[in-house]
Write a protein that holds these residues in place. Structure first.
Motif, short mmCIF file in Angstrom:
data_model
loop_
_atom_site.label_atom_id
_atom_site.label_comp_id
_atom_site.label_asym_id
_atom_site.label_seq_id
_atom_site.Cartn_x
_atom_site.Cartn_y
_atom_site.Cartn_z
N ASN A 18 -6.41 6.22 -6.47
CA ASN A 18 -6.89 5.11 -5.65
C ASN A 18 -6.84 3.78 -6.39
OD1 ASN A 18 -7.77 6.10 -2.96
ND2 ASN A 18 -8.93 7.52 -4.24
N CYS A 19 -6.05 3.70 -7.43
CA CYS A 19 -5.99 2.43 -8.17
C CYS A 19 -4.57 1.90 -8.19
CB CYS A 19 -6.47 2.63 -9.59
SG CYS A 19 -8.21 3.01 -9.72
N PRO A 20 -4.40 0.61 -7.91
CA PRO A 20 -5.42 -0.28 -7.35
C PRO A 20 -5.54 -0.06 -5.84
CG PRO A 20 -3.37 -1.46 -7.63
CD PRO A 20 -3.13 -0.07 -8.15
N ALA A 21 -6.59 -0.60 -5.28
CA ALA A 21 -6.83 -0.46 -3.84
C ALA A 21 -7.44 -1.75 -3.33
CB ALA A 21 -7.74 0.73 -3.57
N GLU A 22 -7.69 -1.80 -2.04
CA GLU A 22 -8.28 -3.01 -1.48
C GLU A 22 -9.73 -3.15 -1.93
OE1 GLU A 22 -7.80 -2.84 2.71
OE2 GLU A 22 -5.64 -3.25 2.63
N ALA A 78 5.50 6.88 2.76
CA ALA A 78 4.06 6.82 3.00
C ALA A 78 3.49 8.21 3.24
CB ALA A 78 3.78 5.89 4.18
N ASP A 79 4.22 9.01 3.99
CA ASP A 79 3.76 10.39 4.24
C ASP A 79 3.72 11.19 2.94
OD1 ASP A 79 3.55 9.80 6.89
OD2 ASP A 79 5.46 10.74 7.47
N LEU A 80 4.74 10.98 2.11
CA LEU A 80 4.74 11.67 0.80
C LEU A 80 3.55 11.23 -0.05
CD1 LEU A 80 8.35 11.79 -0.73
CD2 LEU A 80 6.72 13.69 -0.50
N GLY A 86 9.09 0.79 -3.75
CA GLY A 86 7.93 0.97 -4.64
C GLY A 86 6.62 0.67 -3.93
N CYS A 87 5.50 0.92 -4.63
CA CYS A 87 4.18 0.59 -4.06
C CYS A 87 3.24 0.25 -5.21
CB CYS A 87 3.63 1.73 -3.21
SG CYS A 87 3.10 3.17 -4.14
N ASP A 137 0.84 -1.19 0.00
CA ASP A 137 0.00 0.00 0.00
C ASP A 137 0.88 1.25 0.00
OD1 ASP A 137 -1.74 2.08 0.58
OD2 ASP A 137 -2.99 0.86 1.89
N CYS A 138 0.59 2.17 -0.92
CA CYS A 138 1.41 3.38 -1.01
C CYS A 138 1.31 4.24 0.24
CB CYS A 138 1.00 4.21 -2.22
SG CYS A 138 1.21 3.36 -3.79
N ARG A 139 0.20 4.14 0.94
CA ARG A 139 -0.01 5.03 2.09
C ARG A 139 0.48 4.42 3.40
NH1 ARG A 139 -4.18 5.58 -1.50
NH2 ARG A 139 -4.58 7.71 -2.21
N LYS A 140 1.04 3.22 3.29
CA LYS A 140 1.56 2.57 4.52
C LYS A 140 3.01 2.14 4.27
CE LYS A 140 -2.99 0.86 5.86
NZ LYS A 140 -3.87 -0.31 5.83
#
Lengths: 343, 464
Positions: free
Chosen positions: A74-78, A63-65, A36-37, A27-30
C-alpha cells in the motif's frame, strides 16, 4: 543461435524497461495510459508477470494483476502521511514504507491517528548512535531476556538505581516487549527528581504507581527521541510504591514490533532467515538526580556557572533564572541561588 | 506456566461424550429437584433457535420492541456479510428471526437505547473491521430499525460498548474498547445521535503484554453520582477503572489484577456488575478461566470508594473454560445468584448464592449442556412468569438458547411447572455444528502460554 540471442536481448530489454518504469505514475489498482505505476514493489511484481504493463500502458489487465498480486502493498497511496485517513498507506513512499514496517496496521487496515503520529515523529529521522557516558553502569540484561520487567513478567523484579549514577540499557520488541522497571533508592515522596535521558529509539518514560496486585496506575507518561541530545525531565516522587519504567513508543502507541533484539539468544538462535534489523538503534542511557531549581545548567550542582547564567539574565522577565516565579530575575533569585550553593 | 497442549486436545476430543453424559445427568437431576421443590436452582434443558446461516451471535440485548408483552432480542453477530439480527420473542423460550440488519462487518456489541432523543430505542452497533466504527440504526414504529448511515470511526478493533450520560447533558454518550489498540474511546452525543470523540484513554500502557480490553461497562462505582467506566483487560488479566470527574472527563486507568488461584493466574474474559454484598455499591463478578483446576468466579468487592482491593474466589463451572457470566435473583430469595458459561464443552451452570447478601457463596446446582461456546449470557423473564430465565448465544453453533427457570420462587411468584421439550431437533442440528479445536498461542505476547491466551483464543473464535 540468432533466435537465442534475440530472446536474450528481448529479456534484457524488458528488464531494462521494468527498471525504468517502476515506480511510475498512477494508481496500480486502476488503469491509466502511462506504463508502470506508483508503488515500486507492486509495479515490479506486475511487470514481471506481464512486461507489457511497463512497456506500453497500465491497462485493465495490469490493474487486475495488481489487485491479485499486490495484496498488502500500500505504499505509496492516497492521503498525507502526517494526517489520518480511512485508507491504508500514505502518499510519501519512504515514509509510508518505513511506518508500515513498524506498524503493520497502517498498511493493512487504515492510516489512523497512530500512523500519522508515528510518521510525524519518525519519518525523515535517520538512525543514530548515541554516546553512552563512560561512567554509565551497563544493564545486565541481554535484550532477549527479562530480568527487570516489574509487573510485566513474573517473577517481579526491577533494576535498583541510585541518584547520580548513569545507567545504560537496551529496548527490544521481541515478545514480550522489553519494559525496564527501575526502583530509585533515596527518593522521598514530594522530592523533585530530574532525569537526563538519551535514546537511539523513540522512548516512552512512565512513572508507575502501586503494586502488581493493584491498584496500579501511570500518573506520569512522557515521550521523546529518537536520537538528539539528552533531554531532561522533572517529576515529583509520588507517595507509596512506585517505579520508573523505560520502554519504546510514541504518544499514540507503544511499540510491539520491528525493534528486533540484536543479541543472539543461545537457547533460541534466530532461524536461517534472520529477522529484519531494527529501524533504529536499541540503546539508551539515563541518570536520576535531585532536582535543584537553582541548577540552571542542569549539571547537578549549583555553582559559578549557574551564577553566571542568572547574572546574564538579570533584570529580564525570562523564565531562566526566575527562581521565585515573580516574573523577574532579581535580587530574590540571587539570594535563592546563593542559599542553594553546592559545597 | 506452559500450557499442557496435549491435555487440552484430549479434553477437546472428549467434549462430545462429556456433553451427552452431562445432559443425561442434568435432566435426571432436574426431575428430582423439581419434585422436591426445594432450594436448588432448577432450569429446563436449553432450547435452541438457529440464526441465519453463517451468522454467529456475539452478544444479546433484550427489550420488548414490538409491544406484544414478550422480550425480543437484538443480536450483534459475526458474519462474513456483516449481518446482525433482531429476534422476536414468542413467549415460550423461543425466538424467531425478525430483522436482518446490514451492519457492514463483524459486530461484537450493541447498545439498545434512545440515542437520538425521539423517545424510541435505537441500536448502536460497535463494528469491528476496517476501520472499526459505531453504526446507528434508528428505531421506528413496531420495533423496526433502519440504518441512519451515521458512522463514527473508533480505534483499532472495537470489542464492546457501553452507554450513559457521562457529561450530565441529558443524552446518552458512549464509551468503546479498542481491542488491538489497548485503549478506550469516549464519545459525546450531540443529542441527536451524532457522536464526537472526546478522549482516547490508554489501559495497561505499562505492560509488556497486549492488554486486549474486551468488555466495558458504565456505572457509578465511587458514589459521586456520575458514571465511571470499568474495563475487563483480558490480555493482562486485570480490571481497570476510569473515574469520571463529573464532566465526562475520565482519569487515567487504575487497575487490579485477578488473584492467583493455585499455581496460576486465571484468564479473565467477562464481567457482570451488581451489588453482590448489599452494601450499596457496585461490585464486579468475573469469570476465572483456569487450566489446572475446575473453573472459578472472581468477585471484585468495591469498598464504596471505587477501590477493588478485596477479591474473592467463588465457584464456577466444573468443566470447560469459563467465558461468560450473568447475575440475577433466580429464586427470589433476595440475594443475587449467577450463571456461568463455559466453552469446550459448552456448559451453562446456574450458581446459587448460599451465602446471602453479605458474603456471596456460589454453589453449582445443575449443569446445562449447550453447543460449544456460550459467548454471552443474560438473565431475563422470557415467558412472563415473573422469574428470571437464562438466555445465551453460542457463536460457533450459530444459535441463541434459552433455559427456562423452573425453580420454586420464595416470594409467591409462580414459575412454569411443565418442562419444555429438553432438546429439540433444532438443538441437535446446532450441536452437530460444534466442531472446532483450540490451539495454544501466546496471544497476549507476554512470553508464556497461559489461561489468558485461552480466553483470547475463545474471543477470537470466527476471526480466524
Amino acid at each position: 543461435m540468432t533466435g537465442c540471442c534475440a530472446a536474450v536481448s528481448l529479456l534484457l530489454c524488458a528488464s531494462t524497461t521494468m527498471a525504468q518504469q517502476c515506480p511510475g505514475v498512477g494508481d496500480c489498482r486502476k488503469p491509466h495510459a502511462e506504463p508502470g505505476c506508483v508503488m515500486p514493489e507492486c509495479c515490479t511484481l506486475v511487470c514481471e508477470a506481464n512486461p507489457l504493463c511497463c512497456d506500453f500502458s497500465w491497462d485493465q489487465a495490469c490493474a487486475d494483476l495488481a489487485l491479485k498480486l499486490c495484496e498488502g502493498i500500500n505504499c505509496p497511496a492516497e492521503g498525507e502521511c502526517g494526517a489520518s485517513h480511512a485508507s491504508p498507506g500514505c502518499d510519501q513512499f519512504p515514509c509510508c514504507d518505513f511506518i508500515c514496517a513498524i506498524d503493520g496496521w497502517c498498511c493493512s487496515v487504515t492510516w489512523d491517528e497512530a500512523c500519522a503520529n508515528e510518521a510525524a515523529r519518525m519519518c525523515g529521522v535517520s538512525a543514530c548512535t548515541i554516546a553512552i557516558p563512560s561512567d554509565a553502569i551497563a544493564e545486565l540484561e541481554p535484550c532477549y531476556e527479562h530480568f527487570n520487567d516489574g509487573c510485566s513478567k513474573a517473577p517481579f523484579a526491577t533494576r535498583a538505581v541510585l541518584f547520580g549514577n548513569a545507567y545504560a540499557g537496551k529496548f527490544a520488541t521481541d515478545a514480550p516487549r522489553d519494559t525496564d522497571w527501575m526502583s530509585l533508592g533515596g527518593g522521598n515522596a514530594g522530592d523533585e527528581v530530574r532525569v537526563q535521558l538519551a535514546s537511539e529509539f523513540p522512548w516512552e518514560f512512565q512513572i508507575v504507581k502501586g503494586s502488581c496486585e493493584g491498584p496500579l496506575e501511570v500518573p506520569i507518561l512522557a515521550h521523546g527521541g529518537p536520537c538528539g541530545d539528552a533531554v531532561t525531565l522533572v517529576f515529583t516522587v509520588p507517595t507509596g510504591e512506585w517505579y520508573a519504567v523505560l520502554t519504546g513508543g510514541v504518544e499514540t502507541r507503544t511499540f510491539r514490533e520491528a525493534f528486533t533484539c540484536d543479541e543472539v539468544d543461545p537457547l533460541a538462535p534466530p532461524p536461517k532467515e534472520p529477522p529484519e534489523p531494527s529501524p533504529y538503534g536499541l540503546r539508551y542511557w539515563l541518570r536520576f538526580t535531585h532536582h535543584l531549581a537553582a541548577d540552571l545548567d542542569g549539571d547537578g550542582r549549583v555553582d559559578a556557572a549557574d551564577l553566571s547564567i542568572l547574572l546574564n539574565a538579570w533584570g529580564s522577565n525570562g523564565r531562566l533564572g526566575d527562581l521565585d516565579g515573580n516574573g523577574w530575575v532579581d535580587a530574590a533569585d540571587l539570594t535563592a541561588l546563593l542559599n542553594a550553593w553546592s559545597l | 506456566m506452559e500450557l499442557p497442549t496435549r491435555k487440552i486436545l484430549q479434553r477437546s476430543s472428549m467434549h462430545g461424550a462429556l456433553a451427552r453424559l452431562l445432559v443425561t445427568l442434568s435432566l435426571l437431576f432436574t426431575l428430582v429437584t423439581v419434585a422436591h421443590a426445594d432450594e436448588p436452582l432448577v432450569f429446563a434443558q436449553p432450547v435452541f433457535d438457529l440464526m441465519p446461516a453463517g451468522v454467529g451471535p456475539a452478544m444479546l440485548r433484550a427489550r420488548d420492541l414490538d409491544g406484544d408483552g414478550f422480550l425480543d432480542l437484538v443480536v450483534p453477530a459475526r458474519s462474513v456479510d456483516g449481518t446482525s439480527v433482531v429476534l422476536r420473542g414468542v413467549g415460550d423460550g423461543h425466538f424467531v428471526i425478525w430483522q436482518e440488519l446490514a451492519v457492514g462487518n463483524f459486530s461484537d456489541w450493541a447498545e439498545l437505547e434512545d440515542f437520538d432523543g425521539d423517545a424510541i430505542v435505537d441500536i448502536l452497533f460497535g463494528v469491528r473491521g476496517d476501520p472499526s466504527q459505531l453504526a446507528l440504526f434508528k428505531g421506528g414504529e413496531g420495533g423496526i430499525f433502519r440504518d441512519t448511515s451515521i458512522r463514527v470511526e473508533l480505534g483499532r478493533d472495537n470489542s464492546s460498548l457501553t452507554s450513559g450520560d457521562f457529561d450530565g447533558d441529558g443524552d446518552r454518550d458512549v464509551a468503546a474498547t479498542n481491542y488491538l489498540g489497548a485503549s478506550v474511546d469516549v464519545l459525546w452525543n450531540s443529542g441527536d445521535g451524532h457522536f464526537t470523540r472526546s478522549a482516547r484513554l490508554d489501559v495497561a500502557r505499562w505492560t509488556g503484554a497486549i492488554a486486549y480490553p474486551r468488555q466495558i461497562e458504565a456505572c457509578d462505582v465511587d458514589g459521586d453520582k456520575d458514571l465511571d467506566l470499568l474495563v475487563v483487560l483480558t490480555g493482562s488479566g486485570r480490571l481497570a477503572l476510569l473515574r469520571n470527574d463529573g464532566s465526562g472527563s475520565f482519569a487515567k486507568s487504575r487497575e487490579w489484577q485477578v488473584p492467583q488461584i493455585g499455581d496460576e493466574r486465571p484468564g479473565f474474559a467477562t464481567m457482570a456488575l451488581a451489588d453482590l454484598d448489599a452494601d450499596g455499591d457496585m461490585d464486579v463478578l468475573g469469570t476465572a478461566l483456569l487450566l489446572a483446576t475446575v473453573q472459578k468466579s472472581i468477585a471484585f468487592m468495591n469498598d464504596g470508594t471505587g477501590e477493588f482491593a478485596r477479591r474473592i474466589v467463588l465457584e464456577g463451572t466444573p468443566l470447560g473454560y469459563a467465558f461468560s457470566v450473568c447475575l440475577g435473583d433466580f429464586d427470589h430469595d433476595g440475594d443475587l445468584d449467577a450463571a456461568q458459561g463455559a466453552a469446550l464443552p459448552g456448559l451453562v451452570v446456574p450458581l446459587r448464592n448460599t451465602g446471602g447478601s453479605a458474603t456471596p457463596i456460589l454453589l453449582a446446582d445443575q449443569f446445562l449442556g449447550i453447543g460449544q461456546l456460550p459467548r454471552y449470557l443474560i438473565a431475563i423473564d422470557v415467558d412472563n412468569d415473573c422469574d428470571l430465565d437464562i438466555v445465551g448465544c453460542d457463536a460457533p453453533v450459530q444459535a441463541v438458547f434459552t433455559a427456562i427457570n423452573l425453580t420454586p420462587q420464595l416470594d409467591g411468584c409462580s414459575p412454569r411447572t411443565g418442562l419444555l421439550p429438553p432438546v429439540g431437533v433444532k438443538a441437535r442440528t446446532a450441536n452437530a455444528r460444534a466442531q472446532t479445536a483450540i490451539s495454544a498461542i501466546d496471544h497476549n505476547e507476554d512470553g508464556v502460554r497461559s489461561a489468558a491466551d485461552i480466553a483470547l483464543e475463545l474471543q477470537a473464535e470466527r476471526k480466524r
